[in-house]
Structures are given as structure tokens and as C-alpha cells.
Design an enzyme around this catalytic site. Structure first.
Site, PDB file in Angstrom:
ATOM      1  N   ARG A 180     -13.797 -36.375  27.574  1.00 32.39           N
ATOM      2  CA  ARG A 180     -15.199 -36.052  27.864  1.00 32.39           C
ATOM      3  C   ARG A 180     -15.723 -35.028  26.881  1.00 32.39           C
ATOM      4  O   ARG A 180     -14.990 -34.138  26.483  1.00 32.39           O
ATOM      5  CB  ARG A 180     -15.277 -35.420  29.249  1.00 32.39           C
ATOM      6  N   ASP A 223      -9.478 -36.845  41.323  1.00 33.93           N
ATOM      7  CA  ASP A 223      -9.835 -36.542  39.943  1.00 33.93           C
ATOM      8  C   ASP A 223     -10.266 -37.845  39.301  1.00 33.93           C
ATOM      9  O   ASP A 223      -9.645 -38.883  39.532  1.00 33.93           O
ATOM     10  CB  ASP A 223      -8.636 -35.958  39.191  1.00 33.93           C
ATOM     11  N   SER A 225     -17.171 -36.299  36.777  1.00 34.58           N
ATOM     12  CA  SER A 225     -16.062 -35.862  37.626  1.00 34.58           C
ATOM     13  C   SER A 225     -16.123 -36.371  39.064  1.00 34.58           C
ATOM     14  O   SER A 225     -17.150 -36.829  39.548  1.00 34.58           O
ATOM     15  CB  SER A 225     -16.080 -34.341  37.617  1.00 34.58           C
ATOM     16  N   ASP A 256      -3.040 -27.495  37.629  1.00 45.11           N
ATOM     17  CA  ASP A 256      -3.290 -27.705  36.197  1.00 45.11           C
ATOM     18  C   ASP A 256      -4.653 -27.205  35.714  1.00 45.11           C
ATOM     19  O   ASP A 256      -4.812 -26.796  34.579  1.00 45.11           O
ATOM     20  CB  ASP A 256      -3.151 -29.199  35.853  1.00 45.11           C
ATOM     21  N   HIS A 257      -5.652 -27.196  36.602  1.00 45.03           N
ATOM     22  CA  HIS A 257      -7.016 -26.925  36.135  1.00 45.03           C
ATOM     23  C   HIS A 257      -7.351 -25.441  35.995  1.00 45.03           C
ATOM     24  O   HIS A 257      -8.319 -25.088  35.345  1.00 45.03           O
ATOM     25  CB  HIS A 257      -8.043 -27.554  37.084  1.00 45.03           C
ATOM     26  N   ARG A 281     -15.522 -34.218  41.503  1.00 39.89           N
ATOM     27  CA  ARG A 281     -15.639 -32.991  42.317  1.00 39.89           C
ATOM     28  C   ARG A 281     -16.688 -33.146  43.415  1.00 39.89           C
ATOM     29  O   ARG A 281     -17.872 -33.358  43.148  1.00 39.89           O
ATOM     30  CB  ARG A 281     -15.923 -31.778  41.426  1.00 39.89           C
TER      31      ARG A 281
HETATM   32  C1  MIC Z   1     -12.857 -33.346  34.776  1.00 37.22           C
HETATM   33  O1  MIC Z   1     -12.217 -33.895  33.888  1.00 37.22           O
HETATM   34  O2  MIC Z   1     -14.096 -33.242  34.781  1.00 37.22           O
HETATM   35  C2  MIC Z   1     -12.105 -32.805  35.960  1.00 37.22           C
HETATM   36  C3  MIC Z   1     -12.225 -31.347  35.951  1.00 37.22           C
HETATM   37  O3  MIC Z   1     -10.742 -33.150  35.867  1.00 37.22           O
HETATM   38  C4  MIC Z   1     -12.722 -33.406  37.225  1.00 37.22           C
HETATM   39  C5  MIC Z   1     -12.225 -32.883  38.483  1.00 37.22           C
HETATM   40  C6  MIC Z   1     -12.804 -31.567  38.866  1.00 37.22           C
HETATM   41  O4  MIC Z   1     -13.973 -31.319  38.687  1.00 37.22           O
HETATM   42  O5  MIC Z   1     -12.036 -30.777  39.433  1.00 37.22           O
HETATM   43  C7  MIC Z   1     -12.678 -34.921  37.302  1.00 37.22           C
HETATM   44  O6  MIC Z   1     -12.686 -35.567  36.284  1.00 37.22           O
HETATM   45  O7  MIC Z   1     -12.716 -35.487  38.402  1.00 37.22           O
HETATM   46 FE1  SF4 Z   2      -7.721 -31.979  33.089  1.00 41.18          FE
HETATM   47 FE2  SF4 Z   2      -9.773 -33.587  33.661  1.00 41.18          FE
HETATM   48 FE3  SF4 Z   2      -9.370 -32.681  31.182  1.00 41.18          FE
HETATM   49 FE4  SF4 Z   2      -7.721 -34.404  32.177  1.00 41.18          FE
HETATM   50  S1  SF4 Z   2      -9.896 -34.742  31.776  1.00 41.18           S
HETATM   51  S2  SF4 Z   2      -7.154 -32.584  31.030  1.00 41.18           S
HETATM   52  S3  SF4 Z   2      -7.631 -33.824  34.321  1.00 41.18           S
HETATM   53  S4  SF4 Z   2      -9.895 -31.481  32.987  1.00 41.18           S
END
Ligand code: MIC
Ligand code: SF4
Length: 754
Positions: A448, A160, A643, A95-96, A645
Site C-alpha cells: 500500500r 487484517d 484496511s 507485529d503492528h 480496521r
Molecule cells: C494495513 O495494512 O493497513 C493494516 C494495518 O495491516 C490493516 C489492519 C489495521 O489497520 O490494523 C489492514 O490491512 O487490515
Molecule cells: Fe503489516 Fe499490513 Fe504492512 Fe502487512 S500490509 S506489513 S500486515 S501493516
């Protein structure tokens, strides 16, 4: 296909006994959170009560979910763990990595082409080890999990931070780094400090413009981005029971923004309706059978102040729609105060883009309510002033809302449907003109809104609201528009008002989908080969991190003293860097490039103490590494917020940083650092942050007696020959100290497998 009914049966057989044992051990009525946690103890029935916020406890989660950007590192680690199959049902979701540019179909095809190597890798590792694989285009991890795998009373970890979304269906679902997922897939227990409990009592009933999103926007304003740290938020009360399961999911999802370990709602009629609506009537039936254990005890909800560490009460009948932002998700404005705030702060009132959807807000209910406003725009001859995009959360939702005509309605309003993926939410947005860095405003129904997150432009003021408010503001093209009180001038010069949004919790004709995008793994994966091209710039097999040398760490350099907010987006930016998530060396070139240097207020400009010159953070650190010199990173409050990550922990580890010393950490990041064999330290006296100087050489002392609860010493040798010695705290328990000594947690698993 998708859910594992035998596993759920086993969990439901266990829950009543475990709850009874826990009630005895704890000696009082139980909250829902406690019931589910005690039901998932590795060691069996509860023989003791755990100290909230203090005891480390081993759990056995029922499931693991991973998204593509984090799964690469999780699975590269799992490949080294010496196992043939995953020990618990697990899934990967693509998805990312899909970039939003022109629209769903073209963008998806382009992504499949561009990311082929990574998708092939993930598909073959999944196939080999018994992991379910959701192809690109199938949807966003949290929405797909809610529709297929989440179940009341279960426990899941996911790589995630918005994994808590499944709390909307009564599951304890927690965001973790890939190393934690690797442990659970390898059949090891998963450790968590027994959380504190925050109760949120919802009274009344929402109506009109207010939606579930406003509950969490309000809670974020109350608790701030730090307020939920170390806690699970449990929602209850008549107001909670009145919210749809997907609305509850939205609240739990964005609970990540207050730093909460997770959030949860009890099982109720809305959960049953959602399970039935998504083809899982059998689970609804089973849950009904143990319903009393899938909610908190009556005494708890009657006297919540006695059982929760903190209690918040919100009356849904009085709750106003909110808009949060810019730059942080906890700056909460009721819509009636927002226009004034926009003017007072000089935020651009003209709204450039409204974006709805994402993992947070893309249920059938969300889309149908937003579409009711789009329909009004058409009927009332209003031309939407802002650009408008829709990101469906899953193919099942997309297919169904297309069938029911909503996508058409958005089209008439000028909306563009993007792929079922993260897209703009994570910087995967080829936004036209963003490179000019103009000051502008956007509003999203995402979760976010840190600087640069959506389009890479530091001057984009991003606000967060419900899909309904986003749609209304996009129609108006103006942030100061309040749809509850204000009118708009239509194409014929008349003043018109938008009526309240209307929608449906679940589709009357049921969900439908042609190809949901799921690929089951091979029964026997032993013959499946996983190929990683040694020349690849996107994937790289991992080498073990070196073990601790057995001595105190001396003569370290200060790499950077970061000032203010330092989220994982600052430490390891997403957007253009997502393509390197499977290649540790390459992605390390983004290490801390977004962090603000306290000595010059610039980003990505630090002093190289070997040359005296200023340079980029990753290059400077590579210079230290080449010279065999360790370094430390110093940071402010809530370091590593955001995140899950683990790249934000692995990059410094890989490049030779030895310790991260901060005023406080966000939970997932602190664990990620420990797992990778780093020292995660906090100032015993936060004011000591000010003692560090740009040219310091640093020693970390006390490591030979490294023990739980025992402080370490850090000495700053200043350039003028003077020095300061300070005490620093840590939260390592005995097992975690072993990770540090071995060089990483994975090194220990590997050693045990050989
Ligand atoms: C996000 O919303 O910041 C992400 C991208 O989904 C991350 C995960 C990532 O960095 O791959 C998260 O929230 O954990
Ligand atoms: Fe994707 Fe993270 Fe955004 Fe949700 S918050 S849509 S999992 S990047």
C-alpha cells in the site's frame, strides 16, 4: 506445535464428498474457489447452487488469525460473547505496534516497554480462551501464518486485509473486521455474499528481473483499486504452476489492493515443496491424496471464459518489472515507461529510501534475490545512494537468512535490518525529518502507498515494486534508473551494469530458528484473569451500543461530505494512533481527520452547524453528541478501501454518527459498519451526491419498514428552506437488519448468551 493436524484431517475427509455434492448442485465442472467454498458451508453438503454476487451464504471457517492492532478490539468484543474457549483454532500476532527507528534489537526492546500493557492484555486473553500467542518479534501475521498454519483447501478469516496471503498455499483466506472474527471464535457461522469469480490465466515463465510481485502490480493496473470488489481471483495455468508458493503468496497478499475478497492458487508441486520445507511433510502427503479437489476442474481451465465472470490473461514470458504509484497502488508503470512518467509528472527523481520486506515480500526467495544485487553492489564497487532497510517477515526467515549470510551482505551495502514487524509499512517509522514535510520519493516492496502511510508526510511519494527493483533503485539512488538497460558509475568511475538477480525458493540447508516466538495457551484457562486498568489510556472495556429507537431518524446534521479517496487510513489513521486501538474513546479523536471536506478542500476542518464555526471533525462530532443530535457522513466511491480496521466503523458509531451515505463501499468496511449497528447506504443515483449542501439538516425515512432490497428515502433540508428527497440503496439482509435494530451484532450474541 503450531498446526492442528486433526482439524486438517477432518477438512480433508470432508472435501471429496462436498465437492461431489457441489458438482451435482451446480450441474457443471467447478472452479477451485467453488470447491473450497462449498466444502465450508455451515449447512452441510450443497443442496443448491448459489448466485454469485447475490446470495448470502453461511460458512464455517477452519481458523482465525488476528494481529495485535485489530485483535484488541476483536477480543474486547469476544470477552462479552459469553464463551469459555474459542470454537476454532485461533492465533494472535504482535507485529503492528513495533516502531522502526534504529534497528531490530533496540526497536523491539523499546516496543516491549512501551506496549507492555497491551501485550500483557493480549497474552492473557489468549491464554484464557485457548488462543495461540505469537510474541512481539515473532514476525508479521501473514508470513507466520503461511509458514505454520495455511493449508491447501482450508478456509480462514483474519482481522487484517492482507489475510489473503495464505491463498498462495491454496487456502481461501479472507480479511474481516474484529466483529466477524468474534462470531467465528464464538462458534457462529460466518456470512459472505457468494463471490463473483475472476480468473487469471498465467502462461509462459518469468525470467530475469521479473518476479511474482510484477504479476499483481500488473493486475492492479488492469483492475484498479475497485475492480476486484465482491470477487475472488483464481490464478491458474502453466505460469501459475511455475511460481513458488511464497511468490503466489505475494500475489494473493496484494490482491487486497484491488478490493478482491481474496485470491487463490491451486495446490501443486510448489505447494508441496513449501509444506515440506516448513516442516509439514505430513500435510503435503495428505493434500496429495486429494489433489484433484485442490485445483479447478480440467474443463474449467480449458475453457475458462465459460466459468469465470471475468478473465484476464498474462504471459509471464513477456511480463516486465513494474513500479506502481505514487499515492495509489493501481497506477502501474512497466519499468521501461517509468522514467518518462517520473519526469513528465515532476515526481522527485532522487530516491531517498528503498525499503524491502513486509508481509508482502519477505520470503527466503525475496531476500536471497535482493541480496544477490546487494552483493553485486559490493563486488562492483557501487556505493548505494539511498538509505535501505530490510523488514524480515518472521523470526524463522530472519534467522535463516542471517545464517546464510544475506543480512551481512545487506549490511555491507549500508542496509539496516529492522524488527520482524510491520514498521514503516504502517506508519510505525520514526523517519528522521519527516515532520518538515519535504517533497521526496521512497520505494518499497510493500503493498500500500496511500498518502502519509509510511512516514506521515503527505509529500512523500511512495512507490511499490518487487524487492529486486527496490534494491536496484536504492543502489542507483534514482527513480529513473532502469536496471535492465542502464549502467551506473561506480566508485572508480567505471560504467557498470547490474546482472539479473538470482535466488533460491527455499534454503538448501532448510529453515532454522532458535525461538520462533510462540506461546501456547493454558489447557484450562478458567483461572486466568484478564486485567484492564480502568485508568488506562490504551485499553477500555466496551459498553454496548444503544439499540435503534424504533423510528425514522430526523434532524440529523451533515458532519462531513468527503471528497475523493477516503480510505480507512483517512477515516482512522494508523501510525501514531495505533496505540489507542484498544481504547475506543481515545482513538475516536482521529475520526475522519484525513478526509477531504468537499466544501473547502481541507482536512479536519468542518462546519459546526450549532455554532457556525469551523473546527476539527472529532471535536465537532463530540459537540453534536453532547447536544443529543445525530449526524451523517457523506462519501465518494470505494469509501473505506484498504484496511480491515473496524475502528473506522466503531468510531463514528461511538460518537453518534447514524449513517454513512456514499457512492460505493469497499467490502470489509461496509460489513464492519453493519456489524456495529450503523446504516451503510449508497446513492441510488450517484449524482445526488451533488445535491447535499453544507448547512443541510437530514432525515432518513423508511426505517420502520426496513427490508432487504427495499430502498430508503433521505431528505436534505437546505438552509434556504428548499429540500431534496432522494432514494438510497442498501445491501442489508434480514439478519443484518436485526443487527441494526439491536444496536450491533454483538448485542444479539450477548442477548443469546444470557
Ligand atoms: C494495513 O495494512 O493497513 C493494516 C494495518 O495491516 C490493516 C489492519 C489495521 O489497520 O490494523 C489492514 O490491512 O487490515
Ligand atoms: Fe503489516 Fe499490513 Fe504492512 Fe502487512 S500490509 S506489513 S500486515 S501493516
Amino acid at each position: 506445535m503450531a498446526f492442528d493436524i486433526e482439524m486438517i484431517k477432518a477438512v480433508y475427509a470432508r472435501i471429496p464428498q462436498r465437492v461431489a455434492a457441489a458438482r451435482k448442485a451446480v450441474g457443471r465442472p467447478l472452479t477451485l474457489t467453488e470447491k473450497i467454498l462449498y466444502a465450508h458451508l455451515t449447512e452441510g453438503p450443497a443442496s443448491q447452487a448459489y448466485d454469485r454476487g447475490k446470495s448470502y451464504v453461511d460458512f464455517q471457517p477452519d481458523r482465525v488469525a488476528m494481529q495485535d492492532a485489530t485483535a484488541q478490539m476483536a477480543l474486547l468484543q469476544f470477552m462479552q460473547a459469553g464463551r469459555d474457549q474459542v470454537a476454532v483454532p485461533s492465533t494472535v500476532h504482535c507485529d503492528h505496534l513495533i516502531q522502526a527507528e534504529v534497528g531490530a534489537e533496540k526497536d523491539l526492546n523499546k516496543a516491549k516497554e512501551k506496549n507492555r500493557e497491551v501485550y500483557d492484555f493480549l497474552a492473557s486473553v489468549s491464554n484464557k480462551y485457548g488462543i495461540g500467542f505469537w510474541k512481539p518479534g515473532a514476525g508479521i501475521i501473514h508470513q507466520v501464518v503461511l509458514e505454520n498454519y495455511a493449508f491447501p483447501g482450508g478456509m480462514m478469516i483474519g482481522t487484517d486485509s492482507h489475510t489473503p496471503n495464505a491463498g498462495g498455499l491454496g487456502m481461501i483466506a479472507i480479511g474481516v473486521g474484529g466483529a466477524d472474527a468474534c462470531d467465528v471464535m464464538a462458534g457462529l457461522p460466518w456470512e459472505l455474499k457468494f463471490p463473483k469469480l475472476i480468473g487469471v490465466k498465467l502462461t509462459g515463465k518469468m525470467s530475469g528481473w521479473t518476479s511474482a510481485k510484477d504479476v499483481i502490480l500488473k493486475v492492479a493496473g488492469i483492475l484498479t483499486v475497485k475492480g476486484g470488489t465482491g470477487a475472488i481471483v483464481e490464478y491458474f495455468g502453466e505460469g501459475a504452476r511455475s511460481l513458488s508458493a511464497t511468490g503466489k503468496g505475494t500475489i494473493c497478499n496484494m490482491g487486497a489492493e484491488i478490493g478482491a475478497t481474496t485470491s487463490i492458487f491451486g495446490y501443486d508441486e510448489k505447494s508441496a515443496a513449501y509444506l515440506q520445507g516448513t516442516g509439514r511433510a505430513d500435510i503435503a502427503e495428505m493434500a496429495k491424496g486429494i489433489a484433484e479437489h485442490l485445483t479447478g476442474d480440467e474443463e474449467v481451465y480449458a475453457n475458462p471464459e465459460q466459468y469465470f465472470d471475468q478473465l484476464i490473461e498474462i504471459n509471464l514470458s513477456e511480463l516486465e518489472p513494474h513500479v506502481n504509484g505514487p499515492f495509489t497502488p493501481d497506477l502501474a508503470w512497466p519499468i521501461s515507461k517509468f522514467a518518462a512518467a517520473v519526469k513528465e509528472n515532476g515526481w522527485p527523481a532522487k530516491l531517498d529510501v528503498g525499503l524491502i520486506g513486509s508481509c508482502t515480500n519477505s520470503s527466503y526467495e525475496d531476500i536471497s534475490r535482493a541480496a544477490s544485487l546487494a552483493q553485486q553492489a559490493v563486488d562492483k564497487k557501487l556505493t548505494a545512494k539511498s538509505e535501505y532497510t530490510i523488514t524480515p517477515g518472521s523470526e524463522q526467515v530472519r534467522f535463516t537468512v542471517e545464517r546464510d549470510g544475506f543480512l551481512d551482505t545487506f549490511g555491507q551495502m549500508g542496509g539496516v535490518v529492522l524488527a520482524n514487524a510491520c514498521g514503516p509499512c504502517i506508519g510505525q517509522w520514526a523517519r528522521h525529518g519527516a515532520e518538515k514535510q519535504e517533497k521526496n520519493s521512497i520505494i518499497t516492496s510493500f503493498n500500500r502507498n496511500f498518502a502519509k502511510r509510511a512516514d506521515g508526510n503527505p509529500n512523500t511519494h511512495a512507490f511499490v515494486a518487487s524487492p529486486e527493483i527496490v534494491t536496484a533503485l536504492a543502489i542507483a539512488g534514482d527513480l529513473t534508473f532502469n536496471p535492465i538497460t542502464d549502467t551506473l558509475t561506480n566508485d572508480e568511475g567505471q560504467q557498470v551494469k547490474l546482472d539479473e538477480p538470482k535466488g533460491l525458493e527455499l534454503p538448501t540447508k532448510g529453515f532454522a530458528v532458535e525461538d520462533a516466538g510462540y506461546q501456547a495457551p493454558a489447557e484450562d484457562g478458567s483461572k486466568v484473569d484478564v486485567i484492564v486498568d480502568p485508568q488506562s489510556d490504551r485499553l477500555q472495556l466496551l459498553a454496548s451500543f444503544p439499540a435503534w429507537e424504533g423510528t425514522d431518524l430526523k434532524d440529523l446534521k451533515l458532519l462531513i461530505k468527503a471528497k475523493g479517496k477516503c480510505t480507512t487510513d483517512h477515516i482512522s489513521m494508523a501510525g501514531p494512533w495505533l496505540k489507542y486501538r484498544g481504547h475506543l474513546d481515545n482513538i475516536s479523536n482521529n475520526m475522519l481527520i484525513g478526509a477531504v471536506n468537499a466544501y473547502n478542500d481541507s482536512t479536519n476542518r468542518v462546519k459546526n452547524q450549532l455554532t457556525g464555526e469551523y473546527g476539527e471533525v472529532p471535536a465537532t462530532q463530540r459537540h453534536y453528541k453532547a447536544a443529543g443530535i445525530g449526524s451523517i457522513v457523506v462519501g465518494d466511491e470505494n469509501y473505506g478501501e484498504g484496511s480491515s480496521r473496524e475502528h473506522a466503523a466503531m468510531e463514528p458509531r461511538f460518537l453518534g454518527v447514524r449513517a454513512i451515505l456514499v457512492k460505493s463501499f469497499a467490502r470489509i468496511h461496509e460489513t464492519n459498519l453493519k456489524k456495529q449497528g450503523m446504516l451503510a447506504l449508497t446513492f441510488a443515483n450517484p449524482a445526488d451526491y451533488d445535491l447535499i449542501q453544507e448547512n443541510d439538516t437530514i432525515d432518513i425515512l423508511g426505517l420502520t419498514e426496513f427490508a432487504p432490497g427495499k430502498q430508503l428515502q433521505v431528505v436534505f433540508h437546505h438552509a434556504d428552506g428548499s429540500k431534496d428527497t432522494i432514494a438510497v440503496n442498501h445491501t442489508y439482509n434480514e439478519g443484518q437488519i436485526e443487527w441494526f435494530k439491536a444496536g450491533s451484532a454483538l448485542n444479539l450474541i450477548k442477548a443469546a448468551a444470557n
